[in-house]
Design an enzyme around this catalytic site. Structure first.
Site, PDB file in Angstrom:
ATOM      1  N   LYS A   1      -2.593 -15.155  -5.527  1.00  0.00           N
ATOM      2  CA  LYS A   1      -2.203 -14.574  -6.682  1.00  0.00           C
ATOM      3  C   LYS A   1      -1.646 -13.060  -6.632  1.00  0.00           C
ATOM      4  O   LYS A   1      -2.314 -12.342  -5.757  1.00  0.00           O
ATOM      5  CB  LYS A   1      -2.974 -14.667  -7.928  1.00  0.00           C
ATOM      6  CG  LYS A   1      -4.338 -13.855  -7.654  1.00  0.00           C
ATOM      7  CD  LYS A   1      -4.611 -12.657  -8.078  1.00  0.00           C
ATOM      8  CE  LYS A   1      -6.090 -11.832  -7.577  1.00  0.00           C
ATOM      9  NZ  LYS A   1      -6.088 -10.416  -7.370  1.00  0.00           N
TER      10      LYS A   1
ATOM     11  N   GLY B   1      -6.705  -8.568  -1.715  1.00  0.00           N
ATOM     12  CA  GLY B   1      -6.396  -8.251  -3.010  1.00  0.00           C
ATOM     13  C   GLY B   1      -5.650  -9.859  -3.539  1.00  0.00           C
ATOM     14  O   GLY B   1      -5.239  -9.641  -4.924  1.00  0.00           O
ATOM     15  N   MET B   2      -5.574 -10.726  -3.051  1.00  0.00           N
ATOM     16  CA  MET B   2      -4.698 -11.786  -3.526  1.00  0.00           C
ATOM     17  C   MET B   2      -5.508 -13.209  -3.616  1.00  0.00           C
ATOM     18  O   MET B   2      -4.824 -14.290  -3.960  1.00  0.00           O
ATOM     19  CB  MET B   2      -3.609 -12.331  -2.416  1.00  0.00           C
ATOM     20  CG  MET B   2      -2.584 -10.963  -2.284  1.00  0.00           C
ATOM     21  SD  MET B   2      -0.997 -11.800  -1.527  1.00  0.00           S
ATOM     22  CE  MET B   2      -0.324 -13.128  -2.500  1.00  0.00           C
TER      23      MET B   2
ATOM     24  N   GLY C   1      -7.892 -14.802  -2.026  1.00  0.00           N
ATOM     25  CA  GLY C   1      -7.840 -15.432  -0.829  1.00  0.00           C
ATOM     26  C   GLY C   1      -9.102 -16.575  -0.806  1.00  0.00           C
ATOM     27  O   GLY C   1      -9.197 -17.673  -0.640  1.00  0.00           O
ATOM     28  N   GLY C   2     -10.214 -15.646  -0.843  1.00  0.00           N
ATOM     29  CA  GLY C   2     -11.527 -16.448  -1.036  1.00  0.00           C
ATOM     30  C   GLY C   2     -11.739 -17.468  -2.301  1.00  0.00           C
ATOM     31  O   GLY C   2     -12.332 -18.506  -1.914  1.00  0.00           O
ATOM     32  N   SER C   3     -11.459 -16.797  -3.206  1.00  0.00           N
ATOM     33  CA  SER C   3     -11.272 -17.694  -4.452  1.00  0.00           C
ATOM     34  C   SER C   3     -10.493 -18.923  -4.573  1.00  0.00           C
ATOM     35  O   SER C   3     -10.737 -19.960  -4.848  1.00  0.00           O
ATOM     36  CB  SER C   3     -10.888 -16.726  -5.679  1.00  0.00           C
ATOM     37  OG  SER C   3     -11.588 -15.608  -5.648  1.00  0.00           O
ATOM     38  N   ALA C   4      -9.250 -18.650  -3.662  1.00  0.00           N
ATOM     39  CA  ALA C   4      -8.255 -19.819  -3.545  1.00  0.00           C
ATOM     40  C   ALA C   4      -9.004 -20.916  -2.814  1.00  0.00           C
ATOM     41  O   ALA C   4      -8.946 -22.264  -3.022  1.00  0.00           O
ATOM     42  CB  ALA C   4      -6.952 -19.435  -2.903  1.00  0.00           C
TER      43      ALA C   4
ATOM     44  N   ASP D   1     -12.125 -14.789  -9.881  1.00  0.00           N
ATOM     45  CA  ASP D   1     -10.912 -15.391 -10.007  1.00  0.00           C
ATOM     46  C   ASP D   1     -10.479 -16.841  -9.651  1.00  0.00           C
ATOM     47  O   ASP D   1      -9.540 -17.229  -9.669  1.00  0.00           O
ATOM     48  CB  ASP D   1     -10.024 -14.703  -8.648  1.00  0.00           C
ATOM     49  CG  ASP D   1      -9.851 -13.115  -8.763  1.00  0.00           C
ATOM     50  OD1 ASP D   1      -9.844 -13.012 -10.133  1.00  0.00           O
ATOM     51  OD2 ASP D   1      -9.746 -12.612  -7.919  1.00  0.00           O
TER      52      ASP D   1
HETATM   53  O1  C5P Z   1     -16.388 -12.460  -9.164  1.00  0.00           O
HETATM   54  P1  C5P Z   1     -16.295 -11.907  -7.773  1.00  0.00           P
HETATM   55  O2  C5P Z   1     -17.450 -12.467  -6.816  1.00  0.00           O
HETATM   56  O3  C5P Z   1     -14.889 -12.397  -7.076  1.00  0.00           O
HETATM   57  O4  C5P Z   1     -16.351 -10.494  -7.686  1.00  0.00           O
HETATM   58  C1  C5P Z   1     -16.536  -9.636  -6.569  1.00  0.00           C
HETATM   59  C2  C5P Z   1     -17.028  -8.454  -7.130  1.00  0.00           C
HETATM   60  O5  C5P Z   1     -16.187  -7.548  -7.821  1.00  0.00           O
HETATM   61  C3  C5P Z   1     -18.198  -8.376  -8.219  1.00  0.00           C
HETATM   62  O6  C5P Z   1     -19.348  -8.372  -7.661  1.00  0.00           O
HETATM   63  C4  C5P Z   1     -17.950  -6.992  -8.787  1.00  0.00           C
HETATM   64  O7  C5P Z   1     -18.668  -5.860  -8.070  1.00  0.00           O
HETATM   65  C5  C5P Z   1     -16.398  -6.724  -8.890  1.00  0.00           C
HETATM   66  N1  C5P Z   1     -15.734  -7.192 -10.172  1.00  0.00           N
HETATM   67  C6  C5P Z   1     -15.996  -6.249 -11.274  1.00  0.00           C
HETATM   68  N2  C5P Z   1     -15.415  -6.843 -12.383  1.00  0.00           N
HETATM   69  C7  C5P Z   1     -14.458  -8.090 -12.546  1.00  0.00           C
HETATM   70  C8  C5P Z   1     -14.323  -8.776 -11.349  1.00  0.00           C
HETATM   71  C9  C5P Z   1     -14.838  -8.337 -10.045  1.00  0.00           C
HETATM   72  O8  C5P Z   1     -16.673  -5.372 -11.272  1.00  0.00           O
HETATM   73  N3  C5P Z   1     -14.117  -8.268 -13.554  1.00  0.00           N
END
Ligand code: C5P
Length: 308
Positions: free
Chosen positions: A18, A111-112, A114-117, A149
């Site tokens: 994304k 920043g795209m 990738g891991g979430s995908a 994501d």
């Molecule tokens: O949800 P995810 O594990 O992908 O997020 C990784 C990190 O990015 C979170 O631990 C947090 O530090 C930061 N984050 C945030 N606010 C969001 C999404 C991510 O601070 N809305």
């Protein structure tokens, strides 16, 4: 349910990366997250996730393709965590296990999403492989437990994300947008970028989509969309990677309609006026030699889908 002993089936899912057309962020909340108003667009850069039966309780992953060596393959791998979470939530008392193979094209730590995908791909592939009775909504709710994501990676298209970015509302979008992506060497950690964002005292109290963005999307107006691309994380990403400023500048000089750092970076997304302009921009940007790789994509595209 198919038997793990007799079934040699492999389920393959294709899942898109994304770009955030807009990313507006509030300040850090007590839970460590930031409230967002973000507009996601899924673009035609895909990872593939294969799932095959393994012994009950066995979950493995092998990663191939671009930057494969940078992806952890142990229990911290987000796709493995996704398969385990699905098994423990929706397959209680079933003899479930999975061997996963991830074919990477989406940049790692880029920043795209990738891991979430890959987590989204693993959720769908395993749900089909194990023949679980889980709805798309239930899969998205599970995805939200793995990362903010992941629900969007399952859904794809164009969507507004609120709360942590995980609560989705579809956005009407007409036509196809052409992008040139500039990949940088190395990764940027999302927590580190949000940490820098906090340190810089950034964060708005009034979260909203930039004026005109939704109208631009519904009318398919690329120039109007370009005027509204916004990323509140961009100053933080630039502070950690000053080199990105020159990448952004180069894209503007070479004819991009607009440019934006994708999510927490370091990938930079350049919006092109049309497909020929995107071809031209990608050739020129490649020849500048300032990026690890340059790729042309379009969006929106669907989210995680079975490959038939
Ligand atoms: O949800 P995810 O594990 O992908 O997020 C990784 C990190 O990015 C979170 O631990 C947090 O530090 C930061 N984050 C945030 N606010 C969001 C999404 C991510 O601070 N809305």
């Amino acid at each position: 349910m198919a038997s793990p002993v007799t079934e040699a089936e492999v389920v393959r899912v294709r899942v898109a990366g994304k770009v955030n057309l807009a990313l507006r962020s509030g300040r850090r909340r007590p839970d460590g997250y930031h409230s967002l108003a973000t507009v996601f667009q899924a673009v035609s850069l895909f990872d593939e996730v294969d799932a095959a039966w393994a012994r009950p309780g066995q979950f493995t992953v092998r990663v191939v393709g671009e930057q494969a060596a940078q992806v952890p393959t142990g229990d911290t791998n987000l796709a493995v965590r996704a398969a385990r979470l699905l098994a423990t939530t929706w397959g209680v008392n079933l003899p479930l296990g999975a061997d996963l193979v991830i074919r990477k094209s989406i940049p790692v730590g880029g920043g795209m999403a990738g891991g979430s995908a890959d987590a989204a791909g693993a959720l769908l592939a395993c749900a089909v492989l194990w023949d679980l009775d889980v709805s798309p909504d239930e899969l998205r709710a599970l995805g939200a437990q793995l990362g903010a994501d992941v629900p969007f990676c399952l859904a794809g298209g164009t969507a507004l994300g609120t709360n942590r970015g995980d609560e989705l509302t579809p956005v009407l979008s007409r036509g196809s947008y052409h992008w040139v992506l500039a990949f940088s060497e190395g990764e940027l950690s999302t927590p580190a970028v949000f940490g820098k964002f906090d340190e810089l005292g950034l964060g708005t109290d009034t979260l909203g989509v930039p004026d005109g963005m939704l109208n631009a999307l519904v009318s398919g107006d690329v120039l109007a969309l370009g005027r509204t691309l916004t990323n509140d994380l961009e100053p933080a990403a630039l502070a950690l990677r000053p080199h990105l400023a020159s990448v952004l500048e180069a894209g503007a000089e070479l004819g991009a309609v607009a440019s934006v750092v994708s999510g927490s970076g370091p990938t930079v997304a350049f919006l092109a006026a049309n497909e020929p302009a995107a071809v031209d921009l990608s050739v020129r940007l490649s020849s500048e030699g300032m990026c690890r790789a340059v790729k042309r994509v379009s969006g929106p595209v669907p989210g995680a889908r079975l490959v038939v």
